[in-house]
Design an enzyme around this catalytic site. Sequence first.
Site, PDB file in Angstrom:
ATOM      1  N   TYR A 110      36.997  52.232  52.379  1.00 38.75           N
ATOM      2  CA  TYR A 110      35.987  51.259  52.800  1.00 38.75           C
ATOM      3  C   TYR A 110      36.682  49.946  53.158  1.00 38.75           C
ATOM      4  O   TYR A 110      37.545  49.477  52.424  1.00 38.75           O
ATOM      5  CB  TYR A 110      34.985  51.019  51.668  1.00 38.75           C
ATOM      6  N   ASP A 135      44.658  46.961  53.441  1.00 39.24           N
ATOM      7  CA  ASP A 135      43.449  46.296  52.983  1.00 39.24           C
ATOM      8  C   ASP A 135      43.582  46.145  51.470  1.00 39.24           C
ATOM      9  O   ASP A 135      43.308  47.061  50.711  1.00 39.24           O
ATOM     10  CB  ASP A 135      42.219  47.122  53.363  1.00 39.24           C
ATOM     11  N   LYS A 185      37.897  39.310  47.326  1.00 40.14           N
ATOM     12  CA  LYS A 185      37.584  39.461  45.896  1.00 40.14           C
ATOM     13  C   LYS A 185      38.356  38.489  44.982  1.00 40.14           C
ATOM     14  O   LYS A 185      38.012  37.324  44.947  1.00 40.14           O
ATOM     15  CB  LYS A 185      37.723  40.924  45.502  1.00 40.14           C
TER      16      LYS A 185
HETATM   17  C1  LIG Z   1      34.859  44.858  48.999  1.00 34.91           C
HETATM   18  C2  LIG Z   1      35.787  45.361  50.019  1.00 34.91           C
HETATM   19  C3  LIG Z   1      35.771  44.918  51.353  1.00 34.91           C
HETATM   20  C4  LIG Z   1      34.689  44.031  51.876  1.00 34.91           C
HETATM   21  O1  LIG Z   1      34.654  42.771  51.293  1.00 34.91           O
HETATM   22  P1  LIG Z   1      33.288  41.929  51.353  1.00 34.91           P
HETATM   23  O2  LIG Z   1      33.658  40.617  50.741  1.00 34.91           O
HETATM   24  O3  LIG Z   1      32.284  42.712  50.559  1.00 34.91           O
HETATM   25  O4  LIG Z   1      32.894  41.811  52.771  1.00 34.91           O
HETATM   26  C5  LIG Z   1      36.776  45.347  52.202  1.00 34.91           C
HETATM   27  N1  LIG Z   1      37.730  46.180  51.784  1.00 34.91           N
HETATM   28  C6  LIG Z   1      37.774  46.645  50.522  1.00 34.91           C
HETATM   29  C7  LIG Z   1      38.886  47.549  50.110  1.00 34.91           C
HETATM   30  C8  LIG Z   1      36.797  46.278  49.605  1.00 34.91           C
HETATM   31  O5  LIG Z   1      36.806  46.776  48.373  1.00 34.91           O
END
Ligand SMILES: *Cc1c(COP(=O)(O)O)cnc(C)c1O
Length: 429
Positions: free
Chosen positions: A146, A241, A269
Amino acid sequence: MKRQFTKSKRLYKAAQDLMPGGVNSPVRSFNAVGGTPAFIQKAKGAYTYDVDGNKYIDYMSSWGPLILGHSDPDVVSAIKKAAERGTSYGAPCENEVTIAKLIVKYFPGIDMIRMTSSGTEATMSGVRLARAYTGRDYIVKFEGCYHGHADYLLVQAGSGATTFGTPSSPGVPKSFTDKTLLAKYNDISSVEKLFKKYGDKIAAVILEPVAANMGVVLPQKDFLKNLRKITKQNGALLIFDEVITGFRLGMGGAQKYFGVTPDITCLGKIVGGGLPVGAFGGSKKIMNMVAPVGPMYQAGTLSGNPLAMAAGLQTLTKLNKSANYKKLKTLTDNLVEGLEDIIKKLEINASINSLESMFTLFFTSPAPHDYKTALLCDTKKYSKFFENLLGTGIMFPPSQFEAVFLSLSHTEKDIDKTLNALYKSLKDL
Ligand SMILES: *Cc1c(COP(=O)(O)O)cnc(C)c1O
């Protein structure tokens, strides 16, 4: 004593009339597990308290950001002080420089950085940057990873056995995802096949270096190294990511942890300390593509927001002691080992993937190594388990395909309590 959820139920009912599913982000609605989401009134350290006065030991940590725990006094104080100096300037401030310096120091793949307001923006901009830099259009993503909700990244399951991406949401035109190629996590041959066919058209391979959005799935030996090799050979960029793994596995994220340096890194995060922040970075050569130095446009009214920078900087500064990561790992290992014993004792068909301070209990075994094996989980069993556990005052993530996150506020006493509750909740399945 059975827990009451009278006020949460009332709020949930009202909320469902006002917001889709009663929430501002889907998983919060408990759709995956059933029941009424607890509306939280306050949170302190490892605990959350709902509007009905129920207390929980919280293992969601707001989906990862709160590695220090809830309302850390130093973070709260930094936010308060920042707020008194103004909530947004639309002009640069000192903390942007300080936090950038800190990130650049610890992330081998980052010489320059740009702040955003969410992880979604970070990955969206990271992909745009890779496309701008290489002059190529295709990207490779992995099933079950994701990367936020940007159109061309909302592609997960290649059910039609096609390598072309099928949007997993209506509202995303097919033409938006037909440059997104799908590969299988931990399967380097699936990536090799794509490079054989599209080699000089692929701008980047993007992945979670440790997948955490199909539950925690670890990269197998050499998987990341081989991705580094194949992207380099084909003139494509490697995007990590690290929205979850950044500052979760250590100060240098997964790239430091595994010794594989990507071209572009996306953060989110933890870097925002509980406020809305994302970031993307890379080498100077690549980042010089970004406006106003380069032609790739990217911007944000609230990017580098002074409150968010203060919260992030205070969080990273406090976190930055090697003893902290050791403490987090010890706590998590104690919980995971205890849980493994329980699974064995009760002869439950379950397994655990864990790394540093995050893990997932999967209701399948052996432990998943990709999306397909993750989907073998008995999600109904997870729902029942989740409900049992919630009834004892322990908050695990309300979906089988998410990670448990520990924080520095959790104590050995919390872990003992949690293990007792886990035993009871699993026995009563
Ligand atoms: C949470 C998350 C995102 C998206 O971040 P948001 O602040 O919710 O837009 C992207 N990549 C990973 C791996 C994530 O866990």
